[in-house]
Design a protein around this motif. Structure first.
Motif, PDB file in Angstrom:
ATOM      1  N   ALA A   1       4.923   7.372  -2.990  1.00 25.99           N
ATOM      2  CA  ALA A   1       5.256   6.341  -2.002  1.00 25.99           C
ATOM      3  C   ALA A   1       6.743   6.458  -1.680  1.00 25.99           C
ATOM      4  CB  ALA A   1       4.940   4.953  -2.552  1.00 25.99           C
ATOM      5  N   THR A   2       7.074   6.816  -0.435  1.00 27.40           N
ATOM      6  CA  THR A   2       8.462   7.117  -0.103  1.00 27.40           C
ATOM      7  C   THR A   2       9.222   5.944   0.490  1.00 27.40           C
ATOM      8  OG1 THR A   2       7.762   7.933   2.069  1.00 27.40           O
ATOM      9  CG2 THR A   2       7.951   9.551   0.271  1.00 27.40           C
ATOM     10  N   SER A   3       8.532   4.839   0.777  1.00 22.29           N
ATOM     11  CA  SER A   3       9.218   3.691   1.346  1.00 22.29           C
ATOM     12  C   SER A   3       8.617   2.403   0.802  1.00 22.29           C
ATOM     13  CB  SER A   3       9.120   3.692   2.876  1.00 22.29           C
ATOM     14  OG  SER A   3       7.788   3.411   3.275  1.00 22.29           O
ATOM     15  N   LEU A   4       9.377   1.347   0.944  1.00 23.52           N
ATOM     16  CA  LEU A   4       8.912   0.039   0.497  1.00 23.52           C
ATOM     17  C   LEU A   4       7.678  -0.391   1.299  1.00 23.52           C
ATOM     18  CD1 LEU A   4       9.630  -2.390  -1.367  1.00 23.52           C
ATOM     19  CD2 LEU A   4      10.843  -3.365   0.587  1.00 23.52           C
TER      20      LEU A   4
ATOM     21  N   ARG B   1       3.703  -1.635 -12.012  1.00 23.35           N
ATOM     22  CA  ARG B   1       2.763  -0.623 -12.487  1.00 23.35           C
ATOM     23  C   ARG B   1       2.402   0.348 -11.366  1.00 23.35           C
ATOM     24  NH1 ARG B   1      -2.809  -0.449 -12.493  1.00 23.35           N
ATOM     25  NH2 ARG B   1      -2.941  -2.613 -11.783  1.00 23.35           N
ATOM     26  N   ILE B   2       2.122  -0.196 -10.202  1.00 25.20           N
ATOM     27  CA  ILE B   2       1.757   0.658  -9.067  1.00 25.20           C
ATOM     28  C   ILE B   2       2.969   1.456  -8.568  1.00 25.20           C
ATOM     29  CG2 ILE B   2       0.853   0.684  -6.714  1.00 25.20           C
ATOM     30  CD1 ILE B   2      -1.160   0.014  -8.984  1.00 25.20           C
ATOM     31  N   ALA B   3       4.153   0.815  -8.565  1.00 25.23           N
ATOM     32  CA  ALA B   3       5.373   1.510  -8.134  1.00 25.23           C
ATOM     33  C   ALA B   3       5.641   2.713  -9.033  1.00 25.23           C
ATOM     34  CB  ALA B   3       6.559   0.558  -8.161  1.00 25.23           C
ATOM     35  N   GLU B   4       5.444   2.545 -10.329  1.00 27.18           N
ATOM     36  CA  GLU B   4       5.644   3.633 -11.272  1.00 27.18           C
ATOM     37  C   GLU B   4       4.598   4.725 -11.092  1.00 27.18           C
ATOM     38  OE1 GLU B   4       5.885   4.402 -16.115  1.00 27.18           O
ATOM     39  OE2 GLU B   4       5.778   2.356 -15.326  1.00 27.18           O
ATOM     40  N   ALA B   5       3.363   4.303 -10.881  1.00 27.59           N
ATOM     41  CA  ALA B   5       2.280   5.272 -10.708  1.00 27.59           C
ATOM     42  C   ALA B   5       2.484   6.119  -9.458  1.00 27.59           C
ATOM     43  CB  ALA B   5       0.939   4.533 -10.636  1.00 27.59           C
TER      44      ALA B   5
ATOM     45  N   ASN C   1       1.820  -1.453   1.610  1.00 32.30           N
ATOM     46  CA  ASN C   1       0.481  -1.196   2.156  1.00 32.30           C
ATOM     47  C   ASN C   1      -0.508  -0.852   1.052  1.00 32.30           C
ATOM     48  OD1 ASN C   1       1.252  -1.658   4.802  1.00 32.30           O
ATOM     49  ND2 ASN C   1       1.774   0.490   5.192  1.00 32.30           N
ATOM     50  N   ILE C   2      -0.068  -0.071   0.076  1.00 36.30           N
ATOM     51  CA  ILE C   2      -0.931   0.300  -1.042  1.00 36.30           C
ATOM     52  C   ILE C   2      -1.347  -0.935  -1.830  1.00 36.30           C
ATOM     53  CG2 ILE C   2      -0.981   1.549  -3.261  1.00 36.30           C
ATOM     54  CD1 ILE C   2       0.945   3.600  -1.947  1.00 36.30           C
ATOM     55  N   LEU C   3      -0.397  -1.863  -1.998  1.00 42.74           N
ATOM     56  CA  LEU C   3      -0.637  -3.071  -2.798  1.00 42.74           C
ATOM     57  C   LEU C   3      -1.281  -4.196  -1.990  1.00 42.74           C
ATOM     58  CD1 LEU C   3       2.782  -2.952  -4.616  1.00 42.74           C
ATOM     59  CD2 LEU C   3       0.600  -3.109  -5.816  1.00 42.74           C
ATOM     60  N   CYS C   4      -1.360  -4.007  -0.664  1.00 39.53           N
ATOM     61  CA  CYS C   4      -1.859  -5.060   0.223  1.00 39.53           C
ATOM     62  C   CYS C   4      -1.013  -6.330   0.092  1.00 39.53           C
ATOM     63  CB  CYS C   4      -3.326  -5.381  -0.080  1.00 39.53           C
ATOM     64  SG  CYS C   4      -4.431  -3.990   0.220  1.00 39.53           S
TER      65      CYS C   4
ATOM     66  N   MET D   1     -10.576  -1.132  -5.836  1.00 41.99           N
ATOM     67  CA  MET D   1      -9.658  -1.034  -6.976  1.00 41.99           C
ATOM     68  C   MET D   1      -8.789   0.219  -6.801  1.00 41.99           C
ATOM     69  SD  MET D   1     -10.427  -0.667 -11.067  1.00 41.99           S
ATOM     70  CE  MET D   1     -11.123  -2.317 -11.140  1.00 41.99           C
ATOM     71  N   LEU D   2      -7.478   0.096  -7.137  1.00 39.87           N
ATOM     72  CA  LEU D   2      -6.572   1.228  -7.044  1.00 39.87           C
ATOM     73  C   LEU D   2      -6.731   2.140  -8.240  1.00 39.87           C
ATOM     74  CD1 LEU D   2      -3.394  -0.694  -5.913  1.00 39.87           C
ATOM     75  CD2 LEU D   2      -4.674   0.938  -4.533  1.00 39.87           C
TER      76      LEU D   2
END
Length: 350
Positions: free
Chosen positions: A12-15, A49-53, A20-23, A1-2
């Motif tokens: 996260a500096t790139s798409l 949500r993850i992009a914002e975090a 990779n974080i989101l798999c 779990m993240l």
């Protein structure tokens, strides 16, 4: 779990890093961030949500290249010293914002080389189109051949105020000839017999049109001294001396200035010589800015409707960008207006 609540979370500096974080694949993440119908709402929510975090900021340049549109307009102006250009920029920014475009401004400082550098920057695709008022060096020499790249790459370009009549591009300018002509007619009607023309912008298209309007009015009107009195300088620092020299050689009772700053300088210089305004000398200047309204006496001006110039320039450019107009280049000319104040005498009536 993240775990997204950590204060030490890396950015996260790139798409690709975010993917990779989101798999997930970069393509899926990109589509989710752009609200694509191909991606489920559940995945969109998770990705955002993850992009914002992770404080992910999209690479706008890459996105623009992919979409082929930046929703931004490039503007190249000669300077920001003239209040006229400030008012034009106000019109440009207001109209662009209303239509969903941002504005990127570059200043050429009236230098041909710097103007070329500004245009080369925009030609790389950072903007959807360009508005330009030509630098004095290029406007006078008519050396704007480097605009060919915009034509070849089909990047919309609109010239405003200082334009090159030989260039087959859209243009927005002021009827400078008519403005000067009507100003001279007004001075004659108020009783002026010997009228001089002051210009620090003779090496520009607008300066030349104003000069020609002055000369034509002297030629066609009667009962005045029709010998031109031209006070043309390159630097404002030379203006006071040039005005005094002209008054020593001529019995001047009227002045038309090609811009607001030289008109206000003329007011100060004439008064320092012990002459009264408008009783001894009447003065009119182009541009209706704060200097004109605040001078003592207040300056009669030829309003160029600067904000309107900016608005119409943006409208013309966006019509090209969004292919609302695909016909031949147009030249839109804005009429001037004479604003009477205390630097000119009351009109003589029959």
């Amino acid at each position: 779990m993240l775990k997204t609540g950590s204060s030490n979370m890396m950015k996260a500096t790139s798409l690709k890093e975010l993917a990779n974080i989101l798999c997930l694949s970069p393509s899926t993440v990109s589509k989710a961030l752009n609200n694509s119908d191909e991606i489920s709402d559940k995945t969109k929510i998770r990705v955002r949500r993850i992009a914002e975090a992770y404080k992910y900021v999209p690479n706008q340049m890459a996105r623009n290249l992919k979409l082929g549109k930046s929703n931004s307009i490039g503007v190249v102006i000669p300077n920001v010293k003239d209040e006229f250009f400030g008012m034009v920029l106000h019109g440009i920014e207001a109209e662009a914002t209303k239509r969903g475009y941002s504005v990127v401004i570059h200043i050429s400082d009236d230098c041909a080389k710097k103007e070329k550098t500004c245009l080369e920057t925009f030609a790389k695709g950072s903007v959807d189109g360009v508005l330009i008022s030509l630098a004095k060096e290029n406007n006078y020499s008519r050396n704007s051949c480097y605009l060919d790249r915009f034509k070849n790459d089909k990047i919309p370009l609109v010239q405003f105020d200082r334009v090159d009549e030989n260039e087959k591009v859209d243009k927005v300018s002021v009827d400078d000839f008519d403005g000067a002509y009507n100003a001279i007619k007004h001075l004659i009607k108020t009783g002026c017999k010997s009228i001089a023309f002051i210009s620090p912008i003779s090496q520009t298209s607008v300066g030349e049109f104003r000069r020609q309007g002055y000369l034509q009015a002297l030629k066609l009107e009667v009962d005045i001294e029709d010998t031109p009195i031209l006070i043309e300088i390159d630097q404002y620092e030379d203006l006071k001396r040039a005005i005094k020299k002209a008054f020593k050689r001529n019995e001047i009772d009227g002045l038309l200035a090609a811009d607001e700053l030289s008109a206000v300088c003329a007011i100060n210089t004439v008064q320092s010589m012990g002459l009264r305004i408008p009783e001894d000398v009447s003065i009119i200047g182009f541009t209706d800015g704060m200097f004109a309204k605040s001078s003592i006496p207040s300056l009669t001006t030829i309003s160029q409707h600067a904000k309107k110039v900016g608005e119409i320039s943006v409208q013309t450019l966006i019509s090209r960008i969004e292919k609302l107009w695909i016909g031949r280049p147009e030249h839109k000319i804005i009429k001037t207006e004479l604003n009477l104040r205390n630097s000119t005498k009351t009109l003589i009536t029959e």
